[in-house]
Design a protein around this motif. Sequence first.
Motif, PDB file in Angstrom:
ATOM      1  N   PHE A 112     -60.638  25.071  25.112  1.00 32.39           N
ATOM      2  CA  PHE A 112     -61.178  26.319  25.431  1.00 32.39           C
ATOM      3  C   PHE A 112     -60.478  27.078  26.333  1.00 32.39           C
ATOM      4  CE2 PHE A 112     -64.830  24.445  23.406  1.00 32.39           C
ATOM      5  CZ  PHE A 112     -65.294  25.254  22.331  1.00 32.39           C
ATOM      6  N   ARG A 113     -60.171  28.471  26.163  1.00 29.40           N
ATOM      7  CA  ARG A 113     -59.481  29.386  27.242  1.00 29.40           C
ATOM      8  C   ARG A 113     -59.742  30.632  26.755  1.00 29.40           C
ATOM      9  NH1 ARG A 113     -53.671  31.379  28.367  1.00 29.40           N
ATOM     10  NH2 ARG A 113     -54.573  32.734  27.315  1.00 29.40           N
ATOM     11  N   ARG A 114     -60.257  31.251  27.676  1.00 27.70           N
ATOM     12  CA  ARG A 114     -60.306  33.052  27.600  1.00 27.70           C
ATOM     13  C   ARG A 114     -58.859  33.743  27.273  1.00 27.70           C
ATOM     14  NH1 ARG A 114     -63.711  36.239  32.103  1.00 27.70           N
ATOM     15  NH2 ARG A 114     -63.416  37.701  30.482  1.00 27.70           N
ATOM     16  N   VAL A 115     -59.153  34.627  26.368  1.00 23.38           N
ATOM     17  CA  VAL A 115     -57.923  35.095  25.971  1.00 23.38           C
ATOM     18  C   VAL A 115     -57.346  35.949  27.194  1.00 23.38           C
ATOM     19  CG1 VAL A 115     -57.047  37.019  24.667  1.00 23.38           C
ATOM     20  CG2 VAL A 115     -58.608  35.647  23.481  1.00 23.38           C
ATOM     21  N   ASP A 116     -57.974  36.765  27.953  1.00 20.56           N
ATOM     22  CA  ASP A 116     -57.316  37.309  29.117  1.00 20.56           C
ATOM     23  C   ASP A 116     -58.801  37.780  30.015  1.00 20.56           C
ATOM     24  OD1 ASP A 116     -58.419  39.970  28.382  1.00 20.56           O
ATOM     25  OD2 ASP A 116     -56.231  40.281  27.738  1.00 20.56           O
ATOM     26  N   LEU A 117     -58.549  38.133  31.086  1.00 20.41           N
ATOM     27  CA  LEU A 117     -59.795  38.411  32.057  1.00 20.41           C
ATOM     28  C   LEU A 117     -59.864  40.113  32.008  1.00 20.41           C
ATOM     29  CD1 LEU A 117     -59.062  36.396  35.220  1.00 20.41           C
ATOM     30  CD2 LEU A 117     -60.362  35.852  33.043  1.00 20.41           C
ATOM     31  N   GLY A 118     -58.842  40.977  31.708  1.00 19.15           N
ATOM     32  CA  GLY A 118     -58.801  42.450  31.626  1.00 19.15           C
ATOM     33  C   GLY A 118     -59.028  42.924  30.486  1.00 19.15           C
ATOM     34  N   GLY A 119     -58.917  42.547  29.196  1.00 16.24           N
ATOM     35  CA  GLY A 119     -58.708  43.043  27.809  1.00 16.24           C
ATOM     36  C   GLY A 119     -57.373  43.797  27.624  1.00 16.24           C
ATOM     37  N   GLU A 120     -56.366  42.853  28.193  1.00 18.06           N
ATOM     38  CA  GLU A 120     -55.030  43.697  28.012  1.00 18.06           C
ATOM     39  C   GLU A 120     -54.410  43.098  26.743  1.00 18.06           C
ATOM     40  OE1 GLU A 120     -52.928  42.202  31.436  1.00 18.06           O
ATOM     41  OE2 GLU A 120     -54.327  43.370  32.870  1.00 18.06           O
ATOM     42  N   ARG A 121     -54.684  42.128  25.859  1.00 22.21           N
ATOM     43  CA  ARG A 121     -54.046  41.723  25.003  1.00 22.21           C
ATOM     44  C   ARG A 121     -54.368  42.598  23.536  1.00 22.21           C
ATOM     45  NH1 ARG A 121     -51.154  38.379  27.925  1.00 22.21           N
ATOM     46  NH2 ARG A 121     -52.279  36.608  28.858  1.00 22.21           N
ATOM     47  N   TYR A 122     -55.656  42.840  23.499  1.00 21.51           N
ATOM     48  CA  TYR A 122     -56.143  43.694  22.609  1.00 21.51           C
ATOM     49  C   TYR A 122     -57.796  44.181  22.876  1.00 21.51           C
ATOM     50  CZ  TYR A 122     -58.494  39.657  20.962  1.00 21.51           C
ATOM     51  OH  TYR A 122     -59.208  38.382  20.834  1.00 21.51           O
ATOM     52  N   VAL A 123     -58.073  45.329  22.320  1.00 26.27           N
ATOM     53  CA  VAL A 123     -59.325  45.815  22.573  1.00 26.27           C
ATOM     54  C   VAL A 123     -60.457  44.587  22.377  1.00 26.27           C
ATOM     55  CG1 VAL A 123     -60.924  47.413  21.950  1.00 26.27           C
ATOM     56  CG2 VAL A 123     -58.640  48.004  21.758  1.00 26.27           C
ATOM     57  N   GLY A 124     -61.245  44.377  23.607  1.00 31.30           N
ATOM     58  CA  GLY A 124     -62.143  43.374  23.521  1.00 31.30           C
ATOM     59  C   GLY A 124     -61.815  41.958  23.781  1.00 31.30           C
ATOM     60  N   SER A 125     -60.676  41.884  24.061  1.00 34.38           N
ATOM     61  CA  SER A 125     -60.059  40.426  24.252  1.00 34.38           C
ATOM     62  C   SER A 125     -60.895  39.719  25.428  1.00 34.38           C
ATOM     63  CB  SER A 125     -58.380  40.423  24.460  1.00 34.38           C
ATOM     64  OG  SER A 125     -58.153  41.356  25.593  1.00 34.38           O
ATOM     65  N   GLU A 126     -61.166  40.332  26.494  1.00 34.99           N
ATOM     66  CA  GLU A 126     -61.815  39.865  27.769  1.00 34.99           C
ATOM     67  C   GLU A 126     -63.148  39.159  27.075  1.00 34.99           C
ATOM     68  OE1 GLU A 126     -63.314  44.225  27.700  1.00 34.99           O
ATOM     69  OE2 GLU A 126     -61.509  43.136  27.149  1.00 34.99           O
ATOM     70  N   ASP A 127     -63.568  39.474  25.946  1.00 34.24           N
ATOM     71  CA  ASP A 127     -64.999  38.908  25.416  1.00 34.24           C
ATOM     72  C   ASP A 127     -64.478  37.788  24.462  1.00 34.24           C
ATOM     73  OD1 ASP A 127     -66.627  40.427  27.112  1.00 34.24           O
ATOM     74  OD2 ASP A 127     -66.361  42.131  25.531  1.00 34.24           O
ATOM     75  N   ASP A 128     -63.503  37.539  24.340  1.00 31.33           N
ATOM     76  CA  ASP A 128     -63.102  36.271  23.275  1.00 31.33           C
ATOM     77  C   ASP A 128     -62.346  35.231  24.089  1.00 31.33           C
ATOM     78  OD1 ASP A 128     -63.861  37.835  20.977  1.00 31.33           O
ATOM     79  OD2 ASP A 128     -61.794  38.578  20.673  1.00 31.33           O
TER      80      ASP A 128
END
Length: 456
Positions: A112-128
């Motif tokens: 497992f790994r978070r997509v990112d910490l600040g939602g920079e990949r796409y909208v809501g990516s910090e929660d995926d």
Amino acid sequence: MNRLFFRFFVLVMLSITAATFAIYFVFARLFGDPLDDIARRQASAQIFLLEQYVDHAPADEWLARLNKVREVSEAHFDLVPLAQARAALPRAAQAALLRGEVVLDPAHKAFFRRVDLGGERYVGSEDDAIHAWNLPIDLGRALAMEVLRYVIVALALLVPIALWSRSHWQALQSLSRVADEFGAGKLAARARMAPSDAVYPLAERMNAMAGRIQDLLDTQRNLLHSVSHELRTPIARLEFALELLSERAADLARDAAPAGDVAASARAAGAAALLKRVAAMEGDLAELNALVNELLSMSKLDSNEALQRAPFALAPLLRECADGLHPQPARLRCVLDPALDMVEADRRLLARALGNLLRNAQKYAAGEVLLAARRIGPDIEIAVEDDGPGIPEEERERVFDPFYRLDRSRDRATGGFGLGLSIARKAVALHGGSLRVERSALGGARFVVNLPGQAA
């Protein structure tokens, strides 16, 4: 040798196994779980694609690159809610996941790994979170390789140890054979070792000890033999002197007999007293002569030439020994097995041993003596029993010691010299047999002779 090496092999393998577990727990405590490192190496290609290819894409191309990786990789990459990813991980790994680290799940071949910490990949990516599974993680194979590695190390250690142990085992076996030969009476037996042998110092000390014991026994035997022989000369002189004295006393008694006066009567009485005293002295001298003969017999039994084996019928010998008792006991029974047949032994020595046992039984029996012999397989058992007072259990070994008499209050005419049983045991031991004493069903003592390996 095989048993010794097997035990050593098991000990080494157990030690290596214990060391393996100790290494695992120490490394896990200091540097993290080694199994995670193995799983990370096995999944390094998928982690590299995620970190070096997908994460380096511009924000608007991140999902496109992730889809390309999905198409070319056998592993599956799914986007899952962060809460679901946290629920699938143990509490200790959740903090690393929240920090954005790759968290491995080796048991399910996933990470497992978070997509990112600040939602920079796409909208809501910090929660995926990214859930990669079906990874090429095979801990069983890795553990098998580790086990095989340790086994090879163990075998590499055990081969030289086995060769080293074999040489030591052979040297110790050689020392054991020498000890057995020395214990069996071969006093000239010595250990032959090269100075390069590891047990050479032990062999040298053993040889020195054997030489010292041989010298002491030879000195004792020579002293006993020499003293016994030297005593024969004064004994012969005393016998001759007593014989002359006895004749002189008899002459005085004859000369004084016809006179009939008081002086003649006194001389006759003196001559009679002298004759009586001479007779007592002759008895003492006969006893001393018998003791010398016993001592000479003991010294002959200690020599290497004492045993002269030859085949003969055992039953007639036993009957001769029984018939030779004087006086005969009130009841003397012989119970002989018809299967006794021929034996190979020294007839004279065996007769001497059995005669001593029978005379001992005759001496202490109340009225009954039993001589029994039977064949037990290849062995022969001969028992001499009496209905006397018996021998206390704590004294049953001491009665075979030279000059030891159980009842010290007996006079010498009844108690003997205490050499008969000792001579009997030595004579039986020279035949490779044993002599023991136990309680008899008749109530007295039961002396049992066992002669091994006497084929019918």
